[in-house]
Design a protein around this motif. Structure first.
Motif, PDB file in Angstrom:
ATOM      1  N   ASP A  71      -2.633   5.664   7.841  1.00 44.74           N
ATOM      2  CA  ASP A  71      -2.831   5.687   6.392  1.00 44.74           C
ATOM      3  C   ASP A  71      -3.511   4.430   5.893  1.00 44.74           C
ATOM      4  N   SER A  72      -3.214   3.296   6.479  1.00 46.93           N
ATOM      5  CA  SER A  72      -3.754   2.041   5.982  1.00 46.93           C
ATOM      6  C   SER A  72      -5.226   1.922   6.340  1.00 46.93           C
ATOM      7  N   MET A  73      -5.978   1.332   5.432  1.00 48.84           N
ATOM      8  CA  MET A  73      -7.409   1.121   5.639  1.00 48.84           C
ATOM      9  C   MET A  73      -7.644  -0.280   6.180  1.00 48.84           C
ATOM     10  N   ASP A  74      -8.714  -0.412   6.939  1.00 49.30           N
ATOM     11  CA  ASP A  74      -9.108  -1.755   7.345  1.00 49.30           C
ATOM     12  C   ASP A  74      -9.956  -2.375   6.248  1.00 49.30           C
ATOM     13  N   GLU A  75     -10.287  -3.633   6.402  1.00 55.78           N
ATOM     14  CA  GLU A  75     -10.995  -4.358   5.348  1.00 55.78           C
ATOM     15  C   GLU A  75     -12.385  -3.794   5.103  1.00 55.78           C
ATOM     16  N   GLU A 132     -13.377  -0.624   5.322  1.00 54.38           N
ATOM     17  CA  GLU A 132     -13.272   0.581   4.502  1.00 54.38           C
ATOM     18  C   GLU A 132     -12.925   0.239   3.059  1.00 54.38           C
ATOM     19  N   ARG A 133     -11.999  -0.689   2.876  1.00 55.57           N
ATOM     20  CA  ARG A 133     -11.651  -1.084   1.511  1.00 55.57           C
ATOM     21  C   ARG A 133     -12.841  -1.692   0.795  1.00 55.57           C
ATOM     22  N   PRO A 184      -8.300  -5.148  -2.215  1.00 59.31           N
ATOM     23  CA  PRO A 184      -7.050  -4.391  -2.061  1.00 59.31           C
ATOM     24  C   PRO A 184      -7.339  -2.938  -1.707  1.00 59.31           C
ATOM     25  N   GLU A 185      -6.336  -2.267  -1.204  1.00 57.18           N
ATOM     26  CA  GLU A 185      -6.495  -0.861  -0.825  1.00 57.18           C
ATOM     27  C   GLU A 185      -6.578   0.001  -2.077  1.00 57.18           C
ATOM     28  N   LEU A 223      -8.168   3.361 -10.024  1.00 58.48           N
ATOM     29  CA  LEU A 223      -8.319   3.237  -8.580  1.00 58.48           C
ATOM     30  C   LEU A 223      -8.090   1.812  -8.102  1.00 58.48           C
ATOM     31  N   GLY A 224      -8.488   0.829  -8.924  1.00 63.28           N
ATOM     32  CA  GLY A 224      -8.357  -0.560  -8.506  1.00 63.28           C
ATOM     33  C   GLY A 224      -7.108  -1.253  -9.002  1.00 63.28           C
ATOM     34  N   SER A 225      -6.625  -0.915 -10.213  1.00 57.44           N
ATOM     35  CA  SER A 225      -5.519  -1.674 -10.803  1.00 57.44           C
ATOM     36  C   SER A 225      -4.144  -1.167 -10.386  1.00 57.44           C
TER      37      SER A 225
END
Length: 718
Positions: free
Chosen positions: A106-110, A112-113, A171-172, A207-209
């Motif tokens: 589930d976690s993205m790497d840097e 992709e973010r 951030p993700e 999406l960002g906050s």
């Protein structure tokens, strides 16, 4: 009559269909709530979600479920679709739980973010000093090694570009609203309320906050600069409500005001409360609008509010405010979790109830400033800082949200946070991070509306051009086609009243007549303002003449256009005015700005904003409304002239020159909004003067009669 059949909704004749009709914002269909979404973004998000779909497939499916909407109806789904979405979310949560159990991808790497944030034009920056950013908790062995290295060699000074890179954060992002429950573990009831509102795809600011405010790491102080109509209200309400729900579970005995939301106008505060009540349903969280007569306690056991004053209005509020302190203390009280207020109203309540040195708002953990650049402007700055200082909880988090925010606001925020921590005895190195999130280009207008800058030469030319907009047949000769409902902004209240009196008979009686046009300004009572806002949202009022009172934050989802009858006082005001249309990514909105020869020195800043907006939108060079030769020909404005323009507007249109008591010179006559002839004006002035003289004679006769009866003064003999 034929020219106005397009204006009325009550006529039985169906309007002629055209290609532009489907793009009107009043149709209620937002093609995409994200302003900067691209095909590359769709590929990244679909790959992350493990789905392959064509671009717009999910959006078309959502649009099929949405019924036909009126001018100002909210974008809600029917009950059946709500249950279907709730069932779909439950199934999605089960599938996501199974996927998480099988593999942990589930976690993205840097990379992709970074790619997703850049494709959405989202930029997150750490506003602290580089020394505070680089100091991070490490093990004792690593810290000893770093100390030895620092003694041997000093760190080289970084350039400005390197400093910006060091401050950048990735951030993700939040790909869909289902992740609020599955990944960020928000309240289940709150997640259901979000789903019932029909929200599926988050906008850029959401999406960002939301990951920053809902993440497991420490909650930061946040400055957000995002375009108008991009969903900032939902972005700060969801974290605030979820934080209070968690607080209720961990501290069931502690009650009081836990969050304060400050807005510059009463209309914006009422809108925030209405949106908040949809989200807090069933969560046990109470949101309240601050009104006259409310009582805010400063006791150590929490804050209290007057329960009866929430339902009162008008004269009842004034009577409650004028009651003695003993009578107000005996009024039954209730406790609210979220208080939405304007600055002056809360400051007056705090100063009225401050009897001891105990902090006034000791339980507040979240302070939200909507339209923060206005709240920290010299007009509201002192009141806003008083509220900020009254929130004395050590874990207070501050959020500043606006579509425009200058560097002076950022510096003031940093200095205020530092001073507050020093007063509380905390070291500057201890605070939580201060982050800034910018969507798109800073202080720019939304790219999904059309901007028209029209030279009208004189006031009479502006009035003629505005009347052409009211007649679609007459406007067909030009390239501007603006259909109601729309807003008209003026510089002052007298000009708004005068323009309303000129236009209220332009719509024939068959189409509704003068009831279709209204004027809204701060001189009206709260009840009158509420009635006008309600009728405008319902679609009973088509054209609303107003001042900058409605320029910020107020959400009208069906506005087809905005007319700047008077040029805005600054570039920021223009951004907020035109942002009343094109909300939530809807295309087809039009912003028309008239300017005369008196306005030419002040046009360049607005022309630059229009030029930047058209560049963001794309298109060929010939399609742009602002050509390079016009930008080069317009004069530049000095700093002092900009400050004077921001405070007073165009001097030629200030209210003192428009009063009837002034001499009827060329300047006042040229700036007057009227089509009456000089003869008619002289007759009206003569009639007004005769009435005033008659009243003066009657008053003088009454005074002389009373004096002569007493015998103290009999006049002079011949």
């Amino acid at each position: 009559m034929d020219a106005f059949r397009l204006l009325t909704r009550s006529t039985k004749l169906k309007p002629t269909s055209s290609a532009s009709d489907s793009r009107l914002p009043s149709t209620g269909k937002a093609a995409n709530p994200q302003l900067f979404r691209t095909a590359e973004t769709d590929k990244l998000e679909s790959a992350k979600n493990g789905k392959k779909r064509k671009r717009g497939a999910a959006i078309q499916q959502d649009e099929e479920d949405v019924p036909e909407l009126d001018f100002f109806s909210s974008n809600k789904r029917p009950a059946a679709s709500v249950t279907e979405t709730a069932a779909a979310t439950e199934d999605a949560e089960k599938v996501s739980a199974q996927d998480a159990a099988s593999d942990d991808d589930d976690s993205m790497d840097e990379v992709e973010r970074r790619t997703i944030l850049n494709s959405h034009k989202i930029k997150v920056t750490d506003m602290r000093d580089l020394e505070e950013i680089q100091v991070q908790p490490t093990s004792t062995k690593e810290s000893k090694k770093k100390k030895k290295k620092s003694k041997k060699e000093e760190a080289p000074t970084l350039s400005k570009k390197e400093q910006k890179r060091a401050r950048r954060l990735f951030p993700e992002p939040l790909l869909n609203f289902k992740e609020l429950r599955s990944k960020y573990k928000i309240s289940s009831r709150l997640a259901e309320n979000v789903a019932e509102q029909g929200f599926t795809v988050p906008t850029e600011v959401q999406l960002g906050s939301l990951p920053l405010l809902l993440g497991e790491s420490s909650e930061p102080d946040l400055l957000v600069v995002a375009p108008t109509g991009s969903g900032k209200t939902l972005s700060f309400l969801i974290p605030v409500i979820n934080k209070i729900v968690r607080h209720h579970h961990s501290n069931p005995d502690e009650h009081g005001i836990l969050s304060v939301v400050v807005a510059p106008t009463r209309e914006l505060a009422s809108q925030i409360v209405n949106e908040g009540r949809k989200l807090v349903a069933g969560t046990g969280v109470k949101i309240t609008l601050m009104r006259k007569g409310m009582r805010v306690g400063d006791n150590g056991d929490g804050n209290v509010l007057d329960e009866n004053s929430e339902e009162s209005s008008g004269s009842e509020d004034e009577g409650a405010e004028s009651k003695p302190a003993k009578e107000r203390a005996n009024i039954p009280v209730t406790k609210s979790d979220i208080l939405v207020t304007t600055p002056l109203m809360l400051v007056n309540a705090l100063s009225a109830n401050r009897t001891t040195t105990v902090a006034t708002l000791p339980l507040v953990r979240s302070l939200v400033m909507d339209e923060a650049d206005v709240l920290l402007d010299p007009l509201f700055r002192e009141q806003t800082l008083d509220i900020w200082k009254a929130c004395s909880h050590p874990d207070l988090r501050v959020g500043l949200w606006s579509a425009t925010m200058g560097s002076n606001i950022e510096d003031l925020t940093k200095s205020t946070i530092r001073e507050r921590l020093e007063d509380m005895g905390q070291k500057p190195s201890e605070p939580h991070p201060l982050l800034r999130l910018v969507v798109g280009l800073k202080d720019s207008a939304i790219p999904n509306i059309d901007h028209k800058l029209v030279y009208a030469a004189t006031e009479q030319g502006k009035l003629m051009g505005l009347r052409q907009l009211l007649r679609p047949a007459a406007a067909s000769a030009s390239d501007i086609r603006l259909r109601p409902p729309f807003l008209i902004f003026t510089q002052t209240i007298p000009r708004a009243v005068a323009l309303h009196s000129e236009l209220k008979y332009d719509i024939p009686a068959e189409a509704g007549g003068s009831s279709r046009i209204a004027v809204l300004h701060s001189d009206l009572s709260d009840g009158q303002r509420s009635d006008i806002m309600r009728d405008f949202r319902k679609g009973e009022i088509w054209i609303l003449v107003t001042t900058d009172l409605l320029a910020r934050g107020v959400d009208f989802r069906g506005i087809n256009g905005v007319v700047n009858y008077d040029i805005p006082n600054s570039a920021a005001v223009y951004v907020h005015r035109v942002g009343r249309t094109g909300r939530a990514g809807r295309e087809g909105g039009i912003a028309v700005t008239y300017y005369t020869k008196e306005d030419i020195p002040y046009v360049k800043s607005i022309a630059n904003i229009i030029d930047v907006s058209e560049k963001l939108r794309g298109g060929e060079e010939g399609e742009k409304s602002i050509q390079k030769w016009l930008l080069d020909a317009l004069p530049n404005l000095s700093k002092n002239s900009k400050k004077d323009m921001k405070r007073h507007g165009v001097k030629a249109r200030q209210a003192p020159r428009l009063t009837d008591k002034e001499d009827d010179g060329k300047g006042a006559r040229g700036m007057r909004i009227s089509t009456k002839s000089g003869f008619e004006r002289r007759m009206e002035n003569n009639k007004r003067g005769a009435i005033a003289a008659s009243r003066n004679r009657k008053a003088a006769a009454a005074v002389s009669g009373n004096v002569s009866d007493t015998g103290s003064w009999a006049g002079l003999d011949d």
